[in-house]
Write an enzyme that holds these catalytic residues in place. Structure first.
Site: not given
Length: 269
Positions: A161, A174
């Site tokens: 990510s 996250y």
């Protein structure tokens, strides 16, 4: 007049490309392979010739994905499993070898995205996110990489990510989990270097998938994210197909420990 002893140009080109990119005879396991980026990659690997196992929680979505692949003439099978516990991860590792044998390629695309305000993150949020996003790739890698090394060929591919590299829009747990994934990838690359096993990460920009359905409810934010790219649009799962086939194939044997950005230039700003 053509010399029959010389293969035609099309045949020579096809043979050359097959040496670089064909996955015929290889076996792949794709976690999170029934939707989003994982589905896009699973489709690409299967159509490139790999016998592909789709791992996900929802049996109906697995069945739909497997059916679409088999209808396209691919070898595909599904495994329903839960990567949210150690026992579940180990069960997936065992079940994933049943359809086609031990994998040559493992793609870690399964993930969860819990993002309460940072001060409200609980230990349960942390544990759940880290287990699916970071522990599962570690344990599956530990399960499969030794066999890959013995056979002299293996590809570990992680979906990372932007938030492994920068904090924005409430990265929370996250972002921490994806930072762990990229560190794991580099450690795997070091550990398995010289055995024929590589480990790399693909780093998406903003991709229209079920994982970020909440953000897609705000069209202004979606447009703003698209405007931040250099291509002028947000990503699609199909944008990852060629990069995944490259990393999975023989042509990438000298590429390991790398984070490859598939983000339309988003990260360049």
């Amino acid at each position: 007049m053509d010399d029959p002893r010389i293969p035609d140009t099309a045949e020579r080109t096809a043979d050359y490309l097959a040496d670089l990119f064909s996955l015929r005879g290889r076996t792949a396991v794709v976690t999170g392979g029934s939707s989003g980026i994982g589905q896009g990659i699973a489709t690409a690997l299967a159509r490139a010739g790999a016998s592909t196992v789709i791992v996900a929680r929802g049996e109906s979505r697995i069945a739909e994905t497997v059916q679409a692949l088999t209808d396209a003439g691919c070898a595909a099978a599904g495994v329903a499993g839960d990567l949210g516990t150690r026992d579940g991860i180990r069960a997936v590792a065992d079940a994933a070898t049943v359809p086609f044998g031990a994998p040559d390629i493992v793609v870690h695309s399964a993930g969860i995205n819990i993002r309460p305000p940072f001060a409200e993150i609980t230990e349960a949020d942390w544990d759940a996110t880290m287990t699916v996003n970071a522990l599962a790739p570690f344990l599956l890698g530990q399960a499969f990489a030794p066999g890959m090394a013995e056979r002299g060929y293996g590809r570990l591919i992680h979906i990372s990510s932007q938030q492994a590299h920068r904090a924005f829009v409430g990265s929370g747990v996250y972002g921490a989990s994806k930072g762990a994934v990229e560190s794991l990838m580099r450690s795997e690359a070091e550990a398995w270097g010289g055995t024929g096993v590589t480990s790399n990460s693909l780093v998406p920009g903003f991709v229209l998938t079920p994982l970020n359905a909440r953000l897609q409810e705000d069209p202004d934010q979606i447009s703003a994210l698209a405007a931040r790219t250099m291509i002028g649009r947000n990503g699609l799962p199909s944008d990852f197909a060629s990069a995944a086939v490259f990393l999975a194939g023989a042509g990438s044997s000298y590429v390991t420990g790398q984070s490859i950005f598939i983000d339309g230039g988003l990260s360049v700003h």
